[in-house]
Scaffold this motif. Structure first.
Motif, PDB file in Angstrom:
ATOM      1  N   GLU A 325       0.904  -1.400  -0.030  1.00 27.42           N
ATOM      2  CA  GLU A 325       0.029  -0.202   0.027  1.00 27.42           C
ATOM      3  C   GLU A 325       0.816   1.366  -0.007  1.00 27.42           C
ATOM      4  O   GLU A 325       0.521   2.316  -0.448  1.00 27.42           O
ATOM      5  CB  GLU A 325      -0.828   0.119   1.110  1.00 27.42           C
ATOM      6  CG  GLU A 325      -1.978  -1.033   1.253  1.00 27.42           C
ATOM      7  CD  GLU A 325      -3.027  -0.963   2.250  1.00 27.42           C
ATOM      8  OE1 GLU A 325      -2.721  -0.130   3.280  1.00 27.42           O
ATOM      9  OE2 GLU A 325      -3.805  -1.933   2.272  1.00 27.42           O
ATOM     10  N   SER A 326       1.915   1.229   0.498  1.00 26.19           N
ATOM     11  CA  SER A 326       2.919   2.353   0.685  1.00 26.19           C
ATOM     12  C   SER A 326       3.613   2.844  -0.714  1.00 26.19           C
ATOM     13  O   SER A 326       4.429   3.633  -0.663  1.00 26.19           O
ATOM     14  CB  SER A 326       3.952   2.350   1.591  1.00 26.19           C
ATOM     15  OG  SER A 326       4.947   1.202   1.217  1.00 26.19           O
ATOM     16  N   THR A 327       3.502   1.785  -1.607  1.00 29.48           N
ATOM     17  CA  THR A 327       4.187   2.094  -2.878  1.00 29.48           C
ATOM     18  C   THR A 327       3.174   2.964  -3.703  1.00 29.48           C
ATOM     19  O   THR A 327       2.145   2.261  -4.335  1.00 29.48           O
ATOM     20  CB  THR A 327       4.414   0.784  -3.590  1.00 29.48           C
ATOM     21  OG1 THR A 327       5.299  -0.077  -2.753  1.00 29.48           O
ATOM     22  CG2 THR A 327       5.180   1.104  -5.051  1.00 29.48           C
ATOM     23  N   ASP A 328       3.369   4.355  -3.966  1.00 35.73           N
ATOM     24  CA  ASP A 328       2.296   5.068  -4.705  1.00 35.73           C
ATOM     25  C   ASP A 328       2.326   4.715  -6.324  1.00 35.73           C
ATOM     26  O   ASP A 328       3.436   3.995  -6.810  1.00 35.73           O
ATOM     27  CB  ASP A 328       2.271   6.379  -4.543  1.00 35.73           C
ATOM     28  CG  ASP A 328       3.734   6.888  -4.913  1.00 35.73           C
ATOM     29  OD1 ASP A 328       4.517   6.677  -5.826  1.00 35.73           O
ATOM     30  OD2 ASP A 328       4.352   7.897  -4.009  1.00 35.73           O
ATOM     31  N   LEU A 329       1.708   5.136  -6.981  1.00 36.34           N
ATOM     32  CA  LEU A 329       1.339   4.870  -8.324  1.00 36.34           C
ATOM     33  C   LEU A 329       2.536   5.379  -9.218  1.00 36.34           C
ATOM     34  O   LEU A 329       2.941   4.698 -10.013  1.00 36.34           O
ATOM     35  CB  LEU A 329       0.054   5.483  -9.042  1.00 36.34           C
ATOM     36  CG  LEU A 329      -0.208   5.287 -10.342  1.00 36.34           C
ATOM     37  CD1 LEU A 329      -0.419   3.901 -10.773  1.00 36.34           C
ATOM     38  CD2 LEU A 329      -1.562   5.999 -10.951  1.00 36.34           C
ATOM     39  N   GLU A 330       3.078   6.647  -8.924  1.00 39.09           N
ATOM     40  CA  GLU A 330       4.123   7.201  -9.577  1.00 39.09           C
ATOM     41  C   GLU A 330       5.342   6.453  -9.421  1.00 39.09           C
ATOM     42  O   GLU A 330       6.149   6.176 -10.307  1.00 39.09           O
ATOM     43  CB  GLU A 330       4.366   8.555  -9.218  1.00 39.09           C
ATOM     44  CG  GLU A 330       5.679   9.198  -9.799  1.00 39.09           C
ATOM     45  CD  GLU A 330       5.833  10.751  -9.124  1.00 39.09           C
ATOM     46  OE1 GLU A 330       6.760  11.489  -9.735  1.00 39.09           O
ATOM     47  OE2 GLU A 330       5.230  11.085  -8.309  1.00 39.09           O
ATOM     48  N   LEU A 331       5.519   5.666  -8.234  1.00 37.51           N
ATOM     49  CA  LEU A 331       6.741   4.945  -7.867  1.00 37.51           C
ATOM     50  C   LEU A 331       6.540   3.549  -8.576  1.00 37.51           C
ATOM     51  O   LEU A 331       7.706   3.200  -9.225  1.00 37.51           O
ATOM     52  CB  LEU A 331       6.968   4.587  -6.753  1.00 37.51           C
ATOM     53  CG  LEU A 331       8.194   3.829  -6.203  1.00 37.51           C
ATOM     54  CD1 LEU A 331       9.327   4.303  -6.497  1.00 37.51           C
ATOM     55  CD2 LEU A 331       8.530   3.862  -4.517  1.00 37.51           C
ATOM     56  N   ARG A 332       5.386   3.105  -8.785  1.00 33.82           N
ATOM     57  CA  ARG A 332       5.134   1.738  -9.415  1.00 33.82           C
ATOM     58  C   ARG A 332       5.362   1.967 -10.991  1.00 33.82           C
ATOM     59  O   ARG A 332       5.794   1.205 -11.718  1.00 33.82           O
ATOM     60  CB  ARG A 332       3.487   1.530  -9.332  1.00 33.82           C
ATOM     61  CG  ARG A 332       3.371   0.861  -7.629  1.00 33.82           C
ATOM     62  CD  ARG A 332       1.772   0.612  -7.701  1.00 33.82           C
ATOM     63  NE  ARG A 332       1.280   0.695  -6.250  1.00 33.82           N
ATOM     64  CZ  ARG A 332       0.288   0.086  -5.846  1.00 33.82           C
ATOM     65  NH1 ARG A 332      -0.849  -0.222  -6.835  1.00 33.82           N
ATOM     66  NH2 ARG A 332      -0.077  -0.073  -4.745  1.00 33.82           N
ATOM     67  N   GLU A 333       4.925   3.212 -11.568  1.00 37.42           N
ATOM     68  CA  GLU A 333       5.214   3.426 -12.836  1.00 37.42           C
ATOM     69  C   GLU A 333       6.700   3.546 -13.205  1.00 37.42           C
ATOM     70  O   GLU A 333       7.060   2.777 -14.314  1.00 37.42           O
ATOM     71  CB  GLU A 333       4.383   4.548 -13.447  1.00 37.42           C
ATOM     72  CG  GLU A 333       2.926   4.226 -13.448  1.00 37.42           C
ATOM     73  CD  GLU A 333       2.156   5.752 -13.817  1.00 37.42           C
ATOM     74  OE1 GLU A 333       2.826   6.847 -13.643  1.00 37.42           O
ATOM     75  OE2 GLU A 333       0.960   5.716 -13.971  1.00 37.42           O
ATOM     76  N   HIS A 334       7.756   4.127 -12.468  1.00 36.09           N
ATOM     77  CA  HIS A 334       8.677   4.338 -12.522  1.00 36.09           C
ATOM     78  C   HIS A 334       9.663   3.021 -12.612  1.00 36.09           C
ATOM     79  O   HIS A 334      10.494   2.692 -13.314  1.00 36.09           O
ATOM     80  CB  HIS A 334       9.430   5.421 -11.233  1.00 36.09           C
ATOM     81  CG  HIS A 334      10.922   5.505 -11.404  1.00 36.09           C
ATOM     82  ND1 HIS A 334      11.612   5.714 -12.297  1.00 36.09           N
ATOM     83  CD2 HIS A 334      11.756   4.787 -10.336  1.00 36.09           C
ATOM     84  CE1 HIS A 334      13.051   5.757 -12.188  1.00 36.09           C
ATOM     85  NE2 HIS A 334      13.040   5.066 -10.964  1.00 36.09           N
ATOM     86  N   LEU A 335       9.047   2.095 -11.488  1.00 36.14           N
ATOM     87  CA  LEU A 335       9.913   0.793 -11.259  1.00 36.14           C
ATOM     88  C   LEU A 335       9.676   0.236 -12.496  1.00 36.14           C
ATOM     89  O   LEU A 335      10.333  -0.911 -12.952  1.00 36.14           O
ATOM     90  CB  LEU A 335       9.185   0.363 -10.027  1.00 36.14           C
ATOM     91  CG  LEU A 335       9.958   0.815  -8.786  1.00 36.14           C
ATOM     92  CD1 LEU A 335       9.297   0.639  -7.405  1.00 36.14           C
ATOM     93  CD2 LEU A 335      11.517   0.904  -8.619  1.00 36.14           C
ATOM     94  N   SER A 336       8.479   0.277 -13.014  1.00 30.70           N
ATOM     95  CA  SER A 336       8.101  -0.799 -14.182  1.00 30.70           C
ATOM     96  C   SER A 336       8.479  -0.143 -15.444  1.00 30.70           C
ATOM     97  O   SER A 336       8.366  -0.835 -16.449  1.00 30.70           O
ATOM     98  CB  SER A 336       6.542  -0.724 -13.992  1.00 30.70           C
ATOM     99  OG  SER A 336       6.117  -1.420 -13.106  1.00 30.70           O
ATOM    100  N   SER A 337       9.240   1.020 -15.557  1.00 33.74           N
ATOM    101  CA  SER A 337       9.563   1.667 -16.753  1.00 33.74           C
ATOM    102  C   SER A 337      10.615   0.970 -17.673  1.00 33.74           C
ATOM    103  O   SER A 337      10.672   0.777 -18.839  1.00 33.74           O
ATOM    104  CB  SER A 337      10.019   3.061 -16.519  1.00 33.74           C
ATOM    105  OG  SER A 337      11.121   2.907 -15.808  1.00 33.74           O
ATOM    106  N   SER A 338      11.024   0.084 -16.890  1.00 37.65           N
ATOM    107  CA  SER A 338      12.387  -0.997 -17.474  1.00 37.65           C
ATOM    108  C   SER A 338      11.892  -1.687 -18.256  1.00 37.65           C
ATOM    109  O   SER A 338      12.684  -2.061 -19.556  1.00 37.65           O
ATOM    110  CB  SER A 338      13.022  -1.649 -16.619  1.00 37.65           C
ATOM    111  OG  SER A 338      12.420  -2.656 -15.844  1.00 37.65           O
ATOM    112  N   LEU A 339      10.372  -2.106 -18.390  1.00 39.04           N
ATOM    113  CA  LEU A 339       9.860  -3.000 -19.500  1.00 39.04           C
ATOM    114  C   LEU A 339       9.612  -2.378 -20.789  1.00 39.04           C
ATOM    115  O   LEU A 339       9.518  -2.907 -21.790  1.00 39.04           O
ATOM    116  CB  LEU A 339       8.580  -3.603 -18.878  1.00 39.04           C
ATOM    117  CG  LEU A 339       8.660  -4.161 -17.565  1.00 39.04           C
ATOM    118  CD1 LEU A 339       7.117  -4.495 -17.182  1.00 39.04           C
ATOM    119  CD2 LEU A 339       9.348  -5.494 -17.648  1.00 39.04           C
TER     120      LEU A 339
END
Length: 341
Positions: A325-339
């Protein structure tokens, strides 16, 4: 050893001058930054006298020893230190891989006597830095996943202004293996930020030191240790992969001993010792092998190194229910950007 100048890729990187002389003081805080330092030097961007200083307490010994055997001429690995080195001459270069580091920011704000500040590759963090530096609005340079105090945010904001000033003076160069789009490049040029891209040309010429027999090579993730995703679905994912056959698991340096103990007990999973960067270990595949991984900087890097065999690299997007829950949407998108890189 003779110094071989590696040709940087992309049609417009010739605009970045290639120094043939001078001293560079390189501060590294991770194995990838250490590899990036050697790549940047091999590309002719650092000078002829390269002094690499690891941050004290970081697990860099294995990477240092591996690079020492084949490092280009002019590279000198010095004793680890607690804080970044200060160039003694205004003709020297100051090099770092992490502009988000508190130690680096304090050093930059105190005033660095150097002809140029060079930020070498630190994966996705480098792309995030570029995005923030070209922003119209002043943006604090702080880690997205960290809980930052007001003082830390203030220092990050001051560093943004400092780097923009260096760019205006023509003293800021960023080097990365990752692709930067034309619109971003144009904005960087407008601001005075110099950029060069490499594709691990130096590493591609080096002998492969390791070979693995397991058909599946699984790259460990730090996201559980960083409390970004839940542990249970991560372990279940590893179990599902290992149900199809033997798996070589390559731990991330931040994974905890407790988590690795649980992974080691999964049937058909063979835990490999954490040594040098994955880019150095998995750049050649045996017939029938495949690589599995969650989103990570290593994905675009391995695509470059593997060439046609990158079709056997299978990155896995993080399902929504894995995120904490502490992982906000912006951080999720940043972490997933490598795909997408």
């Amino acid at each position: 050893m003779t110094l071989t100048m590696m040709k940087l890729t992309q049609h417009d990187t010739h605009e970045v001058p290639r120094p043939r002389f001078g001293t560079a003081h390189v501060w590294v805080e991770s194995p990838l930054q250490l590899l990036s330092a050697v790549e940047t030097h091999a590309a002719g961007l650092l000078g002829t006298d390269i002094r690499i200083i690891p941050r004290l307490g970081m697990p860099l010994e294995a990477t240092t020893q591996a690079l020492l055997k084949h490092a280009p001429a002019g590279v000198r690995f010095e004793k680890a230190a607690r804080k970044p080195p200060q160039p003694k001459s205004s003709s020297d270069r100051y090099v770092t891989g992490d502009a988000y580091s508190g130690k680096v920011q304090r050093s930059l704000l105190a005033g660095v006597k150097a002809k140029e500040i060079i930020i070498i590759d630190d994966g996705l963090a480098t792309l995030a830095l570029i995005k923030q530096l070209i922003s119209e609005t002043p943006t604090p340079l702080v880690r997205a996943r960290a809980k930052n105090s007001a003082a830390r945010i203030a220092m990050g904001l001051a560093t943004w202004h400092r780097l923009r000033q260096l760019a205006r003076e023509g003293r800021l160069l960023i080097v990365s293996a990752l692709f930067v789009d034309a619109q971003t490049r144009a904005r960087m040029t407008e601001l005075g930020i110099k950029f060069a891209q490499h594709k691990f040309e130096w590493l591609s010429t080096q002998p492969v030191a390791e070979s693995f027999t397991e058909p599946t090579l699984l790259i460990g993730s730090a996201m559980v240790a960083d409390q970004l995703i839940h542990e249970e679905p991560y372990l279940q994912w590893i179990e599902e992969i290992s149900a199809d056959g033997p798996v070589a698991y390559f731990p991330h340096r931040r994974e905890t001993p407790e988590l690795l103990e649980k992974i080691s007990k999964i049937d058909q999973v063979v835990l490999k010792e954490h040594t040098v960067p994955i880019e150095m270990r998995l750049r050649v595949l045996r017939p029938g092998q495949e690589i599995r991984a969650l989103p990570s900087t290593v994905i675009p890097s391995l695509r470059l190194l593997l060439g046609p065999d990158s079709r056997y690299l299978y990155p896995q997007a993080v399902p929504d229910h894995w995120w904490t829950e502490s992982t906000d949407l912006e951080l999720r998108e940043h972490l997933s950007s490598s795909l997408k890189v």
